[in-house]
Design an enzyme around this catalytic site. Sequence first.
Site, PDB file in Angstrom:
ATOM      1  N   LYS A  11     -12.411  -0.821   1.853  1.00 21.96           N
ATOM      2  CA  LYS A  11     -11.922  -2.127   2.302  1.00 21.96           C
ATOM      3  C   LYS A  11     -13.054  -2.908   3.000  1.00 21.96           C
ATOM      4  CE  LYS A  11      -7.086  -0.694   2.935  1.00 21.96           C
ATOM      5  NZ  LYS A  11      -5.918  -0.777   3.844  1.00 21.96           N
ATOM      6  N   TYR A  51      -1.263  -5.455  -3.480  1.00 21.37           N
ATOM      7  CA  TYR A  51      -0.292  -5.239  -2.407  1.00 21.37           C
ATOM      8  C   TYR A  51       1.085  -5.828  -2.740  1.00 21.37           C
ATOM      9  CZ  TYR A  51      -3.842  -3.283   0.667  1.00 21.37           C
ATOM     10  OH  TYR A  51      -4.799  -2.460   1.228  1.00 21.37           O
ATOM     11  N   ASN A 126      -8.166  -0.246   8.239  1.00 20.92           N
ATOM     12  CA  ASN A 126      -8.265   1.214   8.152  1.00 20.92           C
ATOM     13  C   ASN A 126      -9.254   1.717   7.097  1.00 20.92           C
ATOM     14  OD1 ASN A 126      -6.683   0.516   6.005  1.00 20.92           O
ATOM     15  ND2 ASN A 126      -4.792   1.404   6.804  1.00 20.92           N
ATOM     16  N   HIS A 129      -8.689   2.236   1.115  1.00 19.04           N
ATOM     17  CA  HIS A 129      -7.389   2.308   0.443  1.00 19.04           C
ATOM     18  C   HIS A 129      -7.315   3.586  -0.376  1.00 19.04           C
ATOM     19  CE1 HIS A 129      -3.933   1.375  -2.058  1.00 19.04           C
ATOM     20  NE2 HIS A 129      -4.662   1.807  -3.080  1.00 19.04           N
ATOM     21  N   GLU A 140      -2.250   0.970 -10.043  1.00 17.90           N
ATOM     22  CA  GLU A 140      -3.467   0.458  -9.405  1.00 17.90           C
ATOM     23  C   GLU A 140      -4.708   0.706 -10.266  1.00 17.90           C
ATOM     24  OE1 GLU A 140      -3.418   2.370  -5.592  1.00 17.90           O
ATOM     25  OE2 GLU A 140      -1.631   1.292  -4.937  1.00 17.90           O
TER      26      GLU A 140
HETATM   27  P1  IDP Z   1      -1.270   2.642   2.942  1.00 21.06           P
HETATM   28  O1  IDP Z   1      -2.535   1.823   2.791  1.00 21.06           O
HETATM   29  O2  IDP Z   1      -1.444   3.785   3.911  1.00 21.06           O
HETATM   30  O3  IDP Z   1      -0.688   3.094   1.615  1.00 21.06           O
HETATM   31  P2  IDP Z   1       0.788   0.576   3.002  1.00 21.06           P
HETATM   32  O4  IDP Z   1       2.108   0.695   3.662  1.00 21.06           O
HETATM   33  O5  IDP Z   1       0.741   0.629   1.506  1.00 21.06           O
HETATM   34  O6  IDP Z   1      -0.163   1.706   3.634  1.00 21.06           O
HETATM   35  O7  IDP Z   1       0.138  -0.772   3.515  1.00 21.06           O
HETATM   36  C1  IDP Z   1      -1.036  -1.300   2.935  1.00 21.06           C
HETATM   37  C2  IDP Z   1      -1.989  -1.755   4.025  1.00 21.06           C
HETATM   38  O8  IDP Z   1      -1.391  -2.810   4.778  1.00 21.06           O
HETATM   39  C3  IDP Z   1      -2.323  -0.694   5.079  1.00 21.06           C
HETATM   40  O9  IDP Z   1      -3.347   0.185   4.665  1.00 21.06           O
HETATM   41  C4  IDP Z   1      -2.750  -1.550   6.253  1.00 21.06           C
HETATM   42  O10 IDP Z   1      -4.068  -2.075   6.079  1.00 21.06           O
HETATM   43  C5  IDP Z   1      -1.763  -2.703   6.158  1.00 21.06           C
HETATM   44  N1  IDP Z   1      -0.530  -2.485   6.924  1.00 21.06           N
HETATM   45  C6  IDP Z   1       0.532  -1.704   6.558  1.00 21.06           C
HETATM   46  N2  IDP Z   1       1.517  -1.768   7.466  1.00 21.06           N
HETATM   47  C7  IDP Z   1       1.089  -2.597   8.435  1.00 21.06           C
HETATM   48  C8  IDP Z   1       1.691  -3.081   9.642  1.00 21.06           C
HETATM   49  O11 IDP Z   1       2.834  -2.727  10.003  1.00 21.06           O
HETATM   50  N3  IDP Z   1       0.940  -3.931  10.400  1.00 21.06           N
HETATM   51  C9  IDP Z   1      -0.305  -4.330  10.022  1.00 21.06           C
HETATM   52  N4  IDP Z   1      -0.908  -3.927   8.893  1.00 21.06           N
HETATM   53  C10 IDP Z   1      -0.215  -3.059   8.093  1.00 21.06           C
HETATM   54 MG    MG Z   2       0.177   2.040   0.054  1.00 24.44          MG
END
Ligand code: IDP
Ligand code: MG
Length: 152
Positions: A11, A51, A126, A129, A140
């Site tokens: 990312k 997303y 984070n 991905h 994806e």
């Molecule tokens: P993942 O990346 O661990 O699969 P997902 O739920 O698919 O998590 O969400 C995609 C990305 O969106 C996350 O990696 C993070 O960067 C962001 N994200 C997810 N949930 C939140 C939230 O509640 N607040 C802020 N950012 C979030």
């Molecule tokens: Mg995800």
Amino acid sequence: MAIERTLVVIKPDGKKRKLTGLAIDRLDQSNLEMVAAKVVKVDRELAEQHYAALKGKPFFENLVKFFLGEFHGFKTCRLLALIYEGENAVAEVRRIVGATNPEEADPHSIRGSFGKINPKNGIMENVIHASGNTEDAKREIALWFGEGNIES
Ligand code: IDP
Ligand code: MG
């Protein structure tokens, strides 16, 4: 155990903070094989499709902006996309990557070590991905690499 493929994307925060090599090094500590790698110019359409499952969430717009590199000074956003293959690839990569929320992720994981929550907008920055399940991984991989564009 099933042989799977999973998608990884470094990312914009990971790119900006020069964590690409470290992430690959951590993933090399698995028994998985990197079977494809590509630098992809990310536009809004790709970000929104990537997303798509989160459309409607209050953080969606900021998440797309984050993924487009707008919070990290990238005018053109080029991200490294990787495909890993092997037994239980999806879960194995997720284990190394760590939980979504970097504050809750295992400190040995990439996200636990280097992720943070942006205090301005609450986006979980984070670093990396990783596909969440095999269905997401298939979708994806097709989105980022196209059908049939991977060396077999
Ligand atoms: P993942 O990346 O661990 O699969 P997902 O739920 O698919 O998590 O969400 C995609 C990305 O969106 C996350 O990696 C993070 O960067 C962001 N994200 C997810 N949930 C939140 C939230 O509640 N607040 C802020 N950012 C979030
Ligand atoms: Mg995800």
